[in-house]
Motif scaffolding. Structure first.
Motif, PDB file in Angstrom:
ATOM      1  N   LEU A 200      -1.078  -5.871 -60.433  1.00  0.00           N
ATOM      2  CA  LEU A 200      -0.103  -5.437 -59.434  1.00  0.00           C
ATOM      3  C   LEU A 200      -0.828  -4.607 -58.379  1.00  0.00           C
ATOM      4  O   LEU A 200      -0.527  -3.441 -58.155  1.00  0.00           O
ATOM      5  N   ASP A 201      -1.795  -5.236 -57.722  1.00  0.00           N
ATOM      6  CA  ASP A 201      -2.526  -4.540 -56.673  1.00  0.00           C
ATOM      7  C   ASP A 201      -1.763  -4.658 -55.356  1.00  0.00           C
ATOM      8  O   ASP A 201      -0.671  -5.225 -55.289  1.00  0.00           O
ATOM      9  N   ASP A 202      -2.345  -4.143 -54.297  1.00  0.00           N
ATOM     10  CA  ASP A 202      -1.643  -4.120 -53.014  1.00  0.00           C
ATOM     11  C   ASP A 202      -1.329  -5.523 -52.498  1.00  0.00           C
ATOM     12  O   ASP A 202      -0.298  -5.742 -51.843  1.00  0.00           O
ATOM     13  N   GLU A 203      -2.189  -6.481 -52.802  1.00  0.00           N
ATOM     14  CA  GLU A 203      -1.927  -7.856 -52.373  1.00  0.00           C
ATOM     15  C   GLU A 203      -0.672  -8.413 -53.037  1.00  0.00           C
ATOM     16  O   GLU A 203       0.184  -9.018 -52.382  1.00  0.00           O
ATOM     17  N   VAL A 204      -0.555  -8.199 -54.357  1.00  0.00           N
ATOM     18  CA  VAL A 204       0.618  -8.695 -55.095  1.00  0.00           C
ATOM     19  C   VAL A 204       1.874  -7.988 -54.607  1.00  0.00           C
ATOM     20  O   VAL A 204       2.923  -8.620 -54.413  1.00  0.00           O
ATOM     21  N   VAL A 205       1.768  -6.683 -54.398  1.00  0.00           N
ATOM     22  CA  VAL A 205       2.918  -5.923 -53.898  1.00  0.00           C
ATOM     23  C   VAL A 205       3.359  -6.459 -52.538  1.00  0.00           C
ATOM     24  O   VAL A 205       4.554  -6.681 -52.290  1.00  0.00           O
ATOM     25  N   GLY A 206       2.407  -6.682 -51.653  1.00  0.00           N
ATOM     26  CA  GLY A 206       2.736  -7.165 -50.316  1.00  0.00           C
ATOM     27  C   GLY A 206       3.411  -8.524 -50.335  1.00  0.00           C
ATOM     28  O   GLY A 206       4.372  -8.766 -49.591  1.00  0.00           O
ATOM     29  N   GLU A 207       2.922  -9.439 -51.189  1.00  0.00           N
ATOM     30  CA  GLU A 207       3.546 -10.762 -51.294  1.00  0.00           C
ATOM     31  C   GLU A 207       4.964 -10.648 -51.843  1.00  0.00           C
ATOM     32  O   GLU A 207       5.887 -11.342 -51.383  1.00  0.00           O
ATOM     33  N   THR A 208       5.146  -9.776 -52.812  1.00  0.00           N
ATOM     34  CA  THR A 208       6.470  -9.597 -53.404  1.00  0.00           C
ATOM     35  C   THR A 208       7.469  -9.077 -52.381  1.00  0.00           C
ATOM     36  O   THR A 208       8.589  -9.604 -52.252  1.00  0.00           O
ATOM     37  N   THR A 209       7.096  -8.061 -51.650  1.00  0.00           N
ATOM     38  CA  THR A 209       8.032  -7.492 -50.672  1.00  0.00           C
ATOM     39  C   THR A 209       8.308  -8.470 -49.531  1.00  0.00           C
ATOM     40  O   THR A 209       9.425  -8.523 -49.015  1.00  0.00           O
ATOM     41  N   ALA A 210       7.316  -9.271 -49.162  1.00  0.00           N
ATOM     42  CA  ALA A 210       7.524 -10.253 -48.091  1.00  0.00           C
ATOM     43  C   ALA A 210       8.529 -11.310 -48.518  1.00  0.00           C
ATOM     44  O   ALA A 210       9.402 -11.715 -47.728  1.00  0.00           O
ATOM     45  N   TRP A 211       8.415 -11.783 -49.757  1.00  0.00           N
ATOM     46  CA  TRP A 211       9.371 -12.774 -50.255  1.00  0.00           C
ATOM     47  C   TRP A 211      10.766 -12.170 -50.406  1.00  0.00           C
ATOM     48  O   TRP A 211      11.782 -12.831 -50.109  1.00  0.00           O
ATOM     49  N   MET A 212      10.849 -10.931 -50.851  1.00  0.00           N
ATOM     50  CA  MET A 212      12.161 -10.303 -51.015  1.00  0.00           C
ATOM     51  C   MET A 212      12.857 -10.118 -49.670  1.00  0.00           C
ATOM     52  O   MET A 212      14.090 -10.191 -49.575  1.00  0.00           O
ATOM     53  N   ALA A 213      12.107  -9.910 -48.622  1.00  0.00           N
ATOM     54  CA  ALA A 213      12.696  -9.769 -47.291  1.00  0.00           C
ATOM     55  C   ALA A 213      13.380 -11.055 -46.842  1.00  0.00           C
ATOM     56  O   ALA A 213      14.270 -11.030 -45.980  1.00  0.00           O
ATOM     57  N   LYS A 214      12.989 -12.193 -47.442  1.00  0.00           N
ATOM     58  CA  LYS A 214      13.543 -13.489 -47.060  1.00  0.00           C
ATOM     59  C   LYS A 214      14.646 -13.978 -48.000  1.00  0.00           C
ATOM     60  O   LYS A 214      15.089 -15.119 -47.871  1.00  0.00           O
ATOM     61  N   ARG A 215      15.095 -13.149 -48.938  1.00  0.00           N
ATOM     62  CA  ARG A 215      16.106 -13.622 -49.893  1.00  0.00           C
ATOM     63  C   ARG A 215      17.399 -13.975 -49.168  1.00  0.00           C
ATOM     64  O   ARG A 215      17.861 -13.233 -48.304  1.00  0.00           O
ATOM     65  N   PRO A 216      18.004 -15.102 -49.531  1.00  0.00           N
ATOM     66  CA  PRO A 216      19.188 -15.563 -48.802  1.00  0.00           C
ATOM     67  C   PRO A 216      20.495 -14.902 -49.238  1.00  0.00           C
ATOM     68  O   PRO A 216      21.496 -15.024 -48.538  1.00  0.00           O
ATOM     69  N   SER A 217      20.512 -14.209 -50.364  1.00  0.00           N
ATOM     70  CA  SER A 217      21.749 -13.605 -50.858  1.00  0.00           C
ATOM     71  C   SER A 217      21.562 -12.118 -51.111  1.00  0.00           C
ATOM     72  O   SER A 217      20.574 -11.704 -51.735  1.00  0.00           O
ATOM     73  N   GLU A 218      22.532 -11.330 -50.678  1.00  0.00           N
ATOM     74  CA  GLU A 218      22.480  -9.886 -50.926  1.00  0.00           C
ATOM     75  C   GLU A 218      22.903  -9.538 -52.355  1.00  0.00           C
ATOM     76  O   GLU A 218      22.798  -8.385 -52.773  1.00  0.00           O
TER      77      GLU A 218
END
Length: 488
Positions: free
Chosen positions: A355-373
């Motif tokens: 769970l380094d900064d790269e993994v964290v960054g990818e996770t947050t980027a994908w979560m920003a695109k989630r289609p449902s609240e």
């Protein structure tokens, strides 16, 4: 036992919400009820059960109905139902708590063995063990054990069935101090494909006992579990600060580093969600996307409050749900977010190797695109007792993974299926470059992918499970699950 017929799997889902309160079993049709009390006592012997099923099958065939539901009250009912399904070459689905969203509890053109009436829980006189029937939920277990100052590790939602959660692992709030649900399973009784009621523990059928601790519902219908119980404090400390999601790239590394040296008694996760527009929440926080640091300290509440203080101090949270409360209350906090029958869901998981900064960054980027609240996604930290269990001690397998990412897509209508399922699948696939290659089988998507189950266990454990499957279910009667193919 009660038997019902249905015209479709959707009708089965509706019928699962309809509980039987009568002491006598009866036959009924969802479209046009036909009640026919069966002879015998409430806990019927197998011949009465089998006769009822035969009558319903014949009647259902005449009406063009395509499914049966056997609502069992005893192990004898389960034996009769399994025998009936096998003899008539019906697909068999097993329903316990009905919480899993992969759809294994229902089938088209087959027989559902519904365990939900078998929900008894008995605590042994020494307060060290609990005997739990196969249809119980964790709410049933907690209601019987916590007034006695005892608990055993369950999940995070009290409406979850004990059977489904346990047989594929069981990850919950007490994992750091006491491990997974499978680590606390002492014995089980189950009905095998050939209709035998057998016992499995460390000395009796030990190969089966090993397989049940992580191998899912492949080996039979579990009618009873025996769990180890542990002392539990009257109140525990729940940690629940919710920070603005836009700070997730900053907060997650702080959380990760804190958890590296946190005591075993502290278990938790970093969870993405959206706060509801609810009067109970401060107006400035309603509808905001957040990262919540949800943790429970399994020990004295005042001690726990001191331990979790740093997690509540990574700047100013939007809201803080932290507080002291009984374990049973904590177990039900998420229940209202997952009401049965309301939402459409697709959940998938993968174990992360780092769970380094790269993994964290990818996770947050994908979560920003989630289609449902309504969607949740969580990063679960593993450590403590969980990682001290040897890889070959249970079928759950290797425990060395430091984190798990679970993607819990939830949305209101069928018109949004493609967007939400597609988002989870794309997110999950992208994260495989950071994965150990394994996943948690209680969050399997819809079970799609020919190698999904094999990947979850790894080649060596899967081969061992396949041989045990052949011994107890050579014809793969129990295949509506995270299926393991029999191997000679």
């Amino acid at each position: 036992m009660r038997v019902e017929t249905s015209t479709s799997a959707s009708a089965i889902s509706a019928s699962m919400l309809h509980c039987a309160h009568s002491a006598s079993a009866f036959i009924g049709c969802r479209r046009r009820p036909l009640r026919r009390p069966l002879r015998g006592k409430r806990r019927r012997k197998a011949p009465h059960t089998a006769r009822a099923l035969r009558v319903v099958l014949q009647w259902g065939q005449q009406l063009g109905l395509r499914a049966l539901i056997a609502r069992c009250r005893s192990a004898a009912d389960v034996v009769a139902s399994v025998n009936f399904g096998r003899e008539h070459r019906l697909a068999i689905a097993i329903r316990s708590g009905g919480h899993n969203v992969a759809g294994y509890a229902v089938c088209e053109g087959g027989l559902m063995i519904d365990m939900s009436l078998m929900k008894g829980v008995r605590v042994a006189s020494g307060l060290d063990r609990a005997l739990v029937e196969g249809g119980a939920t964790w709410a049933d277990v907690d209601a019987a054990t916590t007034p006695l100052g005892r608990a055993t590790p369950g999940g995070l939602i009290s409406a979850t069935g004990v059977a489904g959660l346990t047989l594929s692992g069981g990850i919950g709030w007490l994992r750091g101090s006491h491990g997974l649900s499978v680590d606390n399973l002492l014995a089980a009784d189950l009905v095998t494909a050939d209709g035998r009621l057998i016992h499995a523990d460390a000395t009796q059928n030990p190969d089966l006992f090993w397989a049940l601790r992580g191998g899912g519902g492949n080996f039979g219908v579990v009618t009873s579990f025996e769990f180890k119980l542990h002392p539990i404090e009257p109140e525990l400390m729940l940690c629940g600060p919710a920070y603005p999601e836009e700070r997730a790239n900053e907060i997650i590394p702080l959380w990760r580093d804190f958890m590296q040296t946190a005591p075993d008694r502290l278990s938790g996760l970093a969870e993405f969600s959206t706060l509801p527009d609810d009067p109970s929440i401060a107006e400035h926080a309603r509808g905001r996307r957040v990262l919540a640091l949800a943790h429970v300290y399994d020990g004295p509440a005042d001690e726990g409050e001191r331990v979790v203080a740093p997690l509540r101090s990574f700047g100013e949270p939007l809201v803080d749900f932290s507080g002291r409360m009984p374990y049973r209350t904590i177990q039900s906090l998420y229940d209202g977010l997952f009401p049965k029958g309301r939402d459409r869901c697709y959940w998938k998981s993968t174990y992360l190797s780092r769970l380094d900064d790269e993994v964290v960054g990818e996770t947050t980027a994908w979560m920003a695109k989630r289609p449902s609240e309504m969607t949740f996604a969580s990063i679960w930290k593993f450590g403590g007792f969980v990682q001290r269990v040897a890889a070959d001690e249970t079928a759950f397998g290797d425990r060395s993974m430091p984190f798990m990412l679970s993607l819990d897509a939830i949305w209101p209508g069928a018109n949004e299926d493609d967007a939400n399922i597609g988002w989870v699948r794309s997110f999950w696939q992208d994260m495989q470059r950071y994965s150990t290659g394994r996943l948690y089988l209680n969050f399997p998507g819809h079970g799609e992918g020919s190698d999904l189950v094999r990947d979850a266990f790894g080649a060596e454990a899967y081969a061992r499970l396949a041989k045990i499957k052949h011994r107890y279910d050579p014809d793969n009667l129990f295949r509506l699950n995270q299926n393991i193919l029999p191997m000679r």
